[in-house]
Design a protein around this motif. Structure first.
Motif, PDB file in Angstrom:
ATOM      1  N   ASP A 163      42.905 -82.293 -23.680  1.00 25.16           N
ATOM      2  CA  ASP A 163      41.763 -81.379 -23.737  1.00 25.16           C
ATOM      3  C   ASP A 163      40.492 -81.964 -23.140  1.00 25.16           C
ATOM      4  O   ASP A 163      39.406 -81.394 -23.294  1.00 25.16           O
ATOM      5  CB  ASP A 163      41.508 -80.930 -25.180  1.00 25.16           C
ATOM      6  CG  ASP A 163      41.298 -82.100 -26.134  1.00 25.16           C
ATOM      7  OD1 ASP A 163      41.446 -83.260 -25.698  1.00 25.16           O
ATOM      8  OD2 ASP A 163      41.005 -81.846 -27.321  1.00 25.16           O
TER       9      ASP A 163
ATOM     10  N   ARG B  56      43.682 -87.645 -23.349  1.00 29.77           N
ATOM     11  CA  ARG B  56      44.117 -86.507 -24.144  1.00 29.77           C
ATOM     12  C   ARG B  56      44.019 -85.254 -23.286  1.00 29.77           C
ATOM     13  O   ARG B  56      43.198 -85.175 -22.359  1.00 29.77           O
ATOM     14  CB  ARG B  56      43.299 -86.375 -25.427  1.00 29.77           C
ATOM     15  CG  ARG B  56      41.815 -86.573 -25.273  1.00 29.77           C
ATOM     16  CD  ARG B  56      41.124 -86.651 -26.619  1.00 29.77           C
ATOM     17  NE  ARG B  56      41.151 -85.378 -27.327  1.00 29.77           N
ATOM     18  CZ  ARG B  56      40.855 -85.235 -28.621  1.00 29.77           C
ATOM     19  NH1 ARG B  56      40.538 -86.296 -29.350  1.00 29.77           N
ATOM     20  NH2 ARG B  56      40.902 -84.042 -29.200  1.00 29.77           N
TER      21      ARG B  56
ATOM     22  N   ASP C 180      46.443 -79.635 -26.893  1.00 26.33           N
ATOM     23  CA  ASP C 180      47.073 -80.826 -27.458  1.00 26.33           C
ATOM     24  C   ASP C 180      48.567 -80.750 -27.178  1.00 26.33           C
ATOM     25  O   ASP C 180      49.082 -79.705 -26.780  1.00 26.33           O
ATOM     26  CB  ASP C 180      46.792 -80.937 -28.958  1.00 26.33           C
ATOM     27  CG  ASP C 180      47.291 -79.719 -29.730  1.00 26.33           C
ATOM     28  OD1 ASP C 180      48.504 -79.651 -29.991  1.00 26.33           O
ATOM     29  OD2 ASP C 180      46.477 -78.832 -30.059  1.00 26.33           O
TER      30      ASP C 180
ATOM     31  N   TYR D  34      44.592 -81.949 -35.654  1.00 28.30           N
ATOM     32  CA  TYR D  34      43.842 -81.915 -34.399  1.00 28.30           C
ATOM     33  C   TYR D  34      42.340 -81.797 -34.666  1.00 28.30           C
ATOM     34  O   TYR D  34      41.898 -80.988 -35.481  1.00 28.30           O
ATOM     35  CB  TYR D  34      44.282 -80.743 -33.522  1.00 28.30           C
ATOM     36  CG  TYR D  34      43.360 -80.519 -32.341  1.00 28.30           C
ATOM     37  CD1 TYR D  34      43.492 -81.271 -31.183  1.00 28.30           C
ATOM     38  CD2 TYR D  34      42.319 -79.586 -32.416  1.00 28.30           C
ATOM     39  CE1 TYR D  34      42.639 -81.095 -30.115  1.00 28.30           C
ATOM     40  CE2 TYR D  34      41.450 -79.395 -31.345  1.00 28.30           C
ATOM     41  CZ  TYR D  34      41.611 -80.153 -30.200  1.00 28.30           C
ATOM     42  OH  TYR D  34      40.752 -79.975 -29.140  1.00 28.30           O
TER      43      TYR D  34
END
Length: 884
Positions: free
Chosen positions: A136, A134, A311, A13
């Motif tokens: 985040d 995504r 994530d 990540y």
């Protein structure tokens, strides 16, 4: 489509280089040419101005890209759009065209029965527009939905409605969501619906309009769902202090949906199976599922939406926590014992199977190829058990302190499982460092307990050992923190106080070493321990209970799970003994202790629903989980023998009690509208279903097949609700009674126009352990009510056969495996996610005999040769073969 076969790792990540703070989306709806205009405010998060903006995309037709209103250069691939840009902040405009009607994967924007619908978790938004797709990246959304006036009366999105106008024959509706959210929570729905409306007043006095949208003509079936929303809102305020945050909450029911439901911020989209119920068409279980699933998605508003995921490896952060919350909701509003037992069955069945198979992964996984394969019993249900253990350790007050800190600290942020556990630690001063092993280690711990009792000193020592078998990529395991709730009973069933070091001991003892001992004092005789009360940890327990010990626990334990487990232990022990007899070609023993246990239950004043739950034999799949290497033929044979021994041994009690149950039932149905989903009536129906099955089998075994057929037909004809109707239909189909044809024909005539209800016929036929079942399943695939493009139909017929009928699916001729392989090949071409889901029963091939294992390997090799095999299916097969 080309497949990358690239595995993703949690430790890889990296924070995003850019974020998108505000999004303005315009949709010009068209079944095959929907135009999407995205205008986004983008902010660079890195000082390196040479880094380009890389957006995710999938199957899009790109029509234009602009930066600050000017056309710009870009590079487009099948999965991405790369834009060289040097500004720190800028406005991005992307125009795409998509075809919702051709979207058979049901991810992104698609069409369900002529209505537009979205499903974006986990990575569906990239099928709508190029984006930083995504979890985040949190953005505020303004959404404009346009279509010819009158074509789609309801056009919905997240947040609150802002405007609704018509110009030049085109209607445009605008929605604005003030709360930043990741793209997976974006939702759009457009179509013609019946609308149900209620008002909820929050504890601070704010009025919330709750709207439910269902297919035209289905409004009477939506009352239970919208009432469940109001109950969930009230419960979340009362139990967790969490209040709804907008003036509008919308729920939409659609028939084509890959999952059960989706918690999109303020616009929850549901599989119609979990919305549409009424007494004539829905079972008691259906009503409970509506309450639970409605509650689950609403509770995500705070645990998933307002606080979301950094994530996708953190998926259990929202799902495990929210499953725990919906279990508590259902328990507080219903029967806590039954809700707990339902959860335990999932853990001991699908989850234990997952933990011991090729797809074993921690609650917070480390590796994955296809994100949709994360949606597992481990992440959801074991994740909920991990939350429950934290609750057990901290207590209700400490847990709520931790929740308050977690919500206040991380509201509006994308965080990790570690952040949640840290909040619990900080709020209560509890050290949970070792407890984190539950998040990082896969597998099911085996807890072995032994007892040493000293009559002279009256001291009882319990030695507790834990060991977790190796799992893929994790051959060695560290000790878990295992809360073991327990009681001691004397031989008369009296509870013995727990005394350690001269003072009362806590009912929950913590096992956190490979081996440790607990010494209890003032124990007057060798006790019977009730261990793992309430199933206080998701582990396998080994203790040398005698049949007399189990009888005492069944009759006297205060904990309902201990009473349930006493019977389960008798059943599993019987399987152990007689599976060995089968392999040695010896006759089966008689289940005398079990017959006596059942006789006690039938003649006791035990709650009727609980009694039915306890006496219902575990599924064969659950039994299989108790064997490291399983002889399937032995398990099938023992299962049939055990059931028939119970039927014969309890013939008199069953006949008498079914007659009494039938009399009570016939008296009730004489009063129209007397059916109700109450604990009392649900208990009567649950016990009646158990008794009907045993009574029909009893008559058949005694040579009175005609009497059995007449009995079941009468039960069907007098039924005034779907629970009893299905009890009769399943019994007739299971035993091949002569009344089966009349019952199935009548059911088809009444319900073929309602696909959700007709799914019950698919399940009844598919799950019958009969030699002709597979041919009947094939025939039903040609039925007008079956649609292989609809996940509900696939799960009801094919999924029920593969997962719910192990005797037929694992037929030694391999026909079940060949059938499922054919179906997966067909589904892979249109919806790889559904194809992967129904493949699950073949994954544990390592545990089967050599012939079955080789047949499954051959099927897997055929699938691997399939062009454009989806990542979801490929990952399952690849891990299964590596696990051999």
């Amino acid at each position: 489509m080309a497949v990358s076969r690239q595995e993703k790792r949690r430790l890889d990540y990296k924070p995003p280089l850019f974020t998108i703070t505000d999004v303005d989306l315009s949709f010009s709806l068209d079944l095959t040419k929907t135009r999407v205009v995205q205008k986004s405010k983008v902010k660079r998060l890195t000082p390196d101005l040479s880094q380009p903006l890389v957006l995710d995309g999938d199957g899009l037709k790109l029509l234009g890209v602009r930066i600050n209103g000017q056309e710009c250069s870009f590079t487009e691939t099948a999965k991405s759009l790369t834009i060289p840009v040097s500004e720190k902040e800028f406005w991005l405009e992307v125009v795409t065209e998509i075809s919702p009607a051709d979207n058979t994967e049901l991810m992104g924007l698609y069409v369900s029965d002529g209505k537009f619908c979205t499903q974006n978790e986990p990575e569906g938004f990239r099928r709508i527009t190029y984006f930083l797709d995504r979890s985040d990246v949190l953005s505020r959304y303004t959404v404009h939905i346009s279509a010819p006036a009158g074509q789609y009366p309801f056009m919905l999105s997240n947040g609150n409605p802002v405007s609704d106008s018509t110009q030049d024959g085109v209607r445009t509706v605008t929605w604005k969501d003030p709360f930043p959210k990741p793209s997976y929570l974006f939702a759009l729905v457009a179509g013609d619906f019946d609308e149900l409306s209620r008002e909820f007043v929050t504890r601070s006095g704010k009025k919330v309009q709750v709207r439910l949208y269902v297919d035209r003509g289905m409004a009477p079936f939506g009352d239970a769902a919208i009432d469940s929303v109001l109950r969930a809102m009230k419960w979340d305020e009362d139990r967790f202090g969490l209040e709804y945050d907008l003036s509008r909450f919308n729920v939409v029911s659609v028939d084509f949906f890959n999952a059960g439901a989706m918690e999109n911020k303020s616009l929850n989209i549901f599989n119609s199976r979990y919305v549409l119920v009424d007494p004539a068409s829905a079972t008691d279980t259906d009503y409970e599922n509506v309450l639970s699933v409605i509650g689950h998605e609403y509770f995500h508003n705070w645990t998933g939406d307002r606080v979301t995921l950094r994530d996708w490896f953190q998926l259990s952060l929202k799902e495990g926590l929210t499953v725990f919350r919906d279990q508590e909701f259902s328990s507080d509003l219903g029967c806590r014992a039954i809700e707990r037992l339902k959860a335990i069955r999932v853990i001991r069945g699908p989850q234990f199977a997952e933990d011991s198979g090729p797809m074993a992964h921690p609650v917070r996984p480390d590796y994955v190829m296809e994100m949709n394969n994360f949606y597992s019993a481990t992440v959801y249900d074991k994740g909920a058990e991990v939350i429950r253990m934290i609750h057990t350790i901290l207590g209700e007050e400490g847990f709520q302190k931790g929740m308050r800190l977690y919500i206040s600290r991380y509201d509006g942020k994308a965080v990790t499982c570690e952040d949640f556990v840290s909040a619990m630690e900080e709020a209560t001063g509890t050290d949970l460092r070792q407890f984190r092993n539950w998040y990082s280690q896969s597998g099911t711990p085996v807890v072995t307990v032994s007892m040493n009792y000293d009559e002279r000193t009256r001291k009882c020592e319990l030695t507790v050992k834990q060991k977790t078998p190796p799992t893929p990529r994790q051959p060695e395991k560290k000790p878990f923190v295992i809360p073991i709730k327990m009681s001691l009973y004397d031989r008369q069933g009296n509870r013995i106080p727990l005394i350690k070091d001269g003072v009362p001991a806590a009912p929950v003892q913590i096992a956190d070493e490979e081996s440790q001992s607990w010494l209890f004092e003032n124990v007057p005789e060798r006790p019977v321990p009730a261990l793992l009360e309430g199933f206080s940890a998701p582990v396998k327990l080994e203790y040398p209970y005698t049949e007399e010990d189990l009888r005492i626990l069944l009759m006297h334990a205060e904990d309902p799970v201990s009473r349930y487990d006493a019977v389960q232990s008798l059943i599993i022990n019987y399987f152990y003994r007689n599976a060995e007899n089968f392999e040695r070609n010896l006759p089966f023993s008689e289940p005398k202790a079990l017959i006596e246990a059942y006789r006690y239950i039938l003649n006791s004043d035990m709650d009727r629903r609980f009694a039915a739950f306890v006496m219902t034999l575990p599924s064969i799949n659950s039994v299989i989980e108790n064997f490291r290497v399983v002889n399937l033929d032995a398990v099938f044979a023992v299962y049939r023998h055990l059931r028939d021994c119970l039927v014969i041994g309890l013939r008199d009690e069953i006949s008498r009690l079914y007659g009494r149950s039938l009399q009570v039932y016939e008296e009730r149905v004489r009063t129209p509208g007397s059916y109700a989903v109450t604990p009392e009536q649900m208990g009567e129906r649950a016990l009646a279903e158990f008794l009907l099955d045993f009574q029909a089998r009893s008559l058949t075994l005694s040579g009175d097949a005609a009497g059995a057929a007449a009995l079941v037909l009468h039960h069907y004809r007098i039924s005034d609700n779907m629970t009893d109707t299905l009890a009769a239909m399943k019994t007739a189909v299971r035993y091949g009674l002569s009344s089966e044809a009349e019952i199935l024909g009548d059911f088809e005539e009444k319900w073929s126009g309602n696909p959700l209800v007709f799914d019950n016929l698919f399940r009844a036929v598919a799950m019958a352990p009969r030699p002709d079942t597979l041919n009947r399943v094939r025939d039903l695939m040609r039925h007008k009510c079956f649609d292989i493009g609809n996940p509900n139909r696939v799960r009801a017929l094919i999924g029920a056969f593969a997962s719910g009928n192990p005797e037929c699916f694992h037929a030694i001729d391999g026909s079940g495996y060949e059938f499922l392989t054919e179906t997966v090949r067909q589904l892979n071409r249109t919806n790889g996610h559904v194809a992967a889901r129904i493949l699950t029963p073949m994954l544990a091939l390592r545990r089967f005999d050599r012939k079955r294992c080789d047949m499954i390997k051959g099927c897997f090799e055929k699938l691997l040769g399939e062009p454009d095999l989806s990542d979801a299916v490929y990952e399952l097969i690849d891990k299964s073969l590596r696990h051999l």
